[in-house]
Design a protein around this motif. Structure first.
Motif, PDB file in Angstrom:
ATOM      1  N   LYS A   1       0.692  -1.200   0.088  1.00  0.00           N
ATOM      2  CA  LYS A   1      -0.032  -0.090   0.048  1.00  0.00           C
ATOM      3  C   LYS A   1       0.803   1.130  -0.034  1.00  0.00           C
ATOM      4  O   LYS A   1       0.801   2.183  -0.803  1.00  0.00           O
ATOM      5  CB  LYS A   1      -0.878   0.034   1.321  1.00  0.00           C
ATOM      6  CG  LYS A   1      -1.683   1.318   1.276  1.00  0.00           C
ATOM      7  CD  LYS A   1      -2.744   1.170   2.666  1.00  0.00           C
ATOM      8  CE  LYS A   1      -3.616   2.335   2.621  1.00  0.00           C
ATOM      9  NZ  LYS A   1      -2.582   3.427   3.330  1.00  0.00           N
ATOM     10  N   HIS A   2       1.783   1.323   0.674  1.00  0.00           N
ATOM     11  CA  HIS A   2       2.982   2.484   0.788  1.00  0.00           C
ATOM     12  C   HIS A   2       3.370   2.639  -0.416  1.00  0.00           C
ATOM     13  O   HIS A   2       3.804   3.533  -1.114  1.00  0.00           O
ATOM     14  CB  HIS A   2       3.913   2.340   2.043  1.00  0.00           C
ATOM     15  CG  HIS A   2       3.275   2.289   3.565  1.00  0.00           C
ATOM     16  ND1 HIS A   2       2.726   3.679   3.700  1.00  0.00           N
ATOM     17  CD2 HIS A   2       2.880   1.595   4.463  1.00  0.00           C
ATOM     18  CE1 HIS A   2       2.422   3.717   4.983  1.00  0.00           C
ATOM     19  NE2 HIS A   2       2.475   2.305   5.306  1.00  0.00           N
TER      20      HIS A   2
ATOM     21  N   GLU B   1       1.061   3.972  -3.004  1.00  0.00           N
ATOM     22  CA  GLU B   1       0.977   5.402  -2.576  1.00  0.00           C
ATOM     23  C   GLU B   1       2.330   6.210  -2.909  1.00  0.00           C
ATOM     24  O   GLU B   1       1.976   7.494  -3.514  1.00  0.00           O
ATOM     25  CB  GLU B   1       0.802   5.641  -1.186  1.00  0.00           C
ATOM     26  CG  GLU B   1      -0.384   5.174  -0.624  1.00  0.00           C
ATOM     27  CD  GLU B   1      -0.431   5.078   0.999  1.00  0.00           C
ATOM     28  OE1 GLU B   1      -1.602   5.097   1.407  1.00  0.00           O
ATOM     29  OE2 GLU B   1       0.621   5.069   1.645  1.00  0.00           O
TER      30      GLU B   1
ATOM     31  N   SER C   1      -4.489   4.573  -8.030  1.00  0.00           N
ATOM     32  CA  SER C   1      -5.254   4.922  -6.825  1.00  0.00           C
ATOM     33  C   SER C   1      -6.165   3.610  -6.431  1.00  0.00           C
ATOM     34  O   SER C   1      -6.312   3.602  -5.422  1.00  0.00           O
ATOM     35  CB  SER C   1      -5.929   6.120  -7.197  1.00  0.00           C
ATOM     36  OG  SER C   1      -5.126   7.214  -7.452  1.00  0.00           O
TER      37      SER C   1
ATOM     38  N   VAL D   1      -4.236   1.129  -4.611  1.00  0.00           N
ATOM     39  CA  VAL D   1      -4.018   1.532  -3.166  1.00  0.00           C
ATOM     40  C   VAL D   1      -5.455   1.189  -2.538  1.00  0.00           C
ATOM     41  O   VAL D   1      -5.247   0.917  -1.284  1.00  0.00           O
ATOM     42  CB  VAL D   1      -3.818   3.028  -3.222  1.00  0.00           C
ATOM     43  CG1 VAL D   1      -3.960   3.496  -1.598  1.00  0.00           C
ATOM     44  CG2 VAL D   1      -2.467   3.367  -3.812  1.00  0.00           C
TER      45      VAL D   1
END
Length: 256
Positions: free
Chosen positions: A222-223, A226, A243, A246
């Motif tokens: 997820k990081h 991002e 996006s 994410v």
């Protein structure tokens, strides 16, 4: 003997520390919440600063959200005789900010991207290096059989390539997870697996690796995505699919 510091003892950092000490190197490490099993020969310090103080090569293997904080913490013990390997999956712009903050120390800064899952190869996982310290790092570890390739002397070159790759791999994984969930909901999992397999080269085991890897590493990925979104937005690109990836990873974390 090269002295290493490993800052961050998650899966990757712990494996790197264990492999380095097993190869005969001296390794000092630190993490505020270590949960992995370490080789007893790895010396655990009291802080990032203490771990980095005597090290020749410092591996920063943390979440991107704390990468700048970790770099500033060890800044007082950096110098021209050291290499700082920024291995966090941060955006190229953040890596450049960190490099600029460390530049006055004279440290050899390396933007070092991890280009494949760390298990099972460990410290021999393919790395892509860029930045002012990349070429000298290659010479420094030449006898250690690292799988290290150069991407140039500009900070951000390695991380850009890493994140471009992530758009594909993490995006594909998100689609596969959604398709598998849909297949199960309609009692058509075998059918959907055939459709996925036809796209990814007939490798059914790869489907399971995509699924299991995404669930296991959802927070880190997820990081990572991002950072992809930030990189694309900085270039004026609408990161619609990234996006969504994410969001998919965030939903997995909510289910835990």
């Amino acid at each position: 003997m090269i002295k290493f510091a490993v800052l961050g003892l998650g899966e990757a950092g712990s494996i790197f520390a264990n492999d380095l000490v097993a190869s005969g190197s001296m390794v000092t490490a630190w993490d505020p919440n270590p949960i992995r099993t370490l080789d007893p020969r790895v010396a655990v310090a009291a802080s990032n600063l203490a771990a980095a103080e005597q090290a020749d090569i410092i591996l920063s293997v943390n979440l991107s959200s704390v990468s700048a904080e970790v770099a500033l913490e060890v800044l007082p013990v950096l110098g021209a005789g050291k290499w700082y390997l920024e291995m966090n999956t941060s955006s190229p712009s953040l890596k450049r900010i960190i490099a600029e903050k460390l530049s006055p120390t004279g440290v050899h800064f390396v933007d070092l991207a991890i280009m494949a899952p760390v298990p099972p190869l460990g410290i021999k996982t393919p790395f892509l290096a860029s930045g002012p310290g990349a070429e000298t790092l290659l010479a420094k570890v030449s006898g250690m059989h690292w799988n290290l390739s150069l991407a140039g002397d500009q900070v951000g070159e390695a991380s850009t390539r890493k994140l471009l790759r992530s758009i594909v791999y993490k995006g594909v994984a998100a689609v596969i997870l959604e398709a598998i969930a849909a297949g199960k909901a309609f009692d058509k999992e075998d059918y959907i697996r055939i459709q996925i397999s036809s796209v990814i080269g007939g490798n059914d085991e790869l489907i399971d690796r995509f699924v299991e890897g995404t669930y296991t590493h959802a927070e880190r990925r997820k990081h990572e995505m991002e950072a992809v979104v930030e990189m694309l937005e900085n270039e004026g690109i609408d990161p619609l699919m990234s996006s969504a990836t994410v969001g998919s990873l965030a939903n997995i974390l909510k289910m835990r």
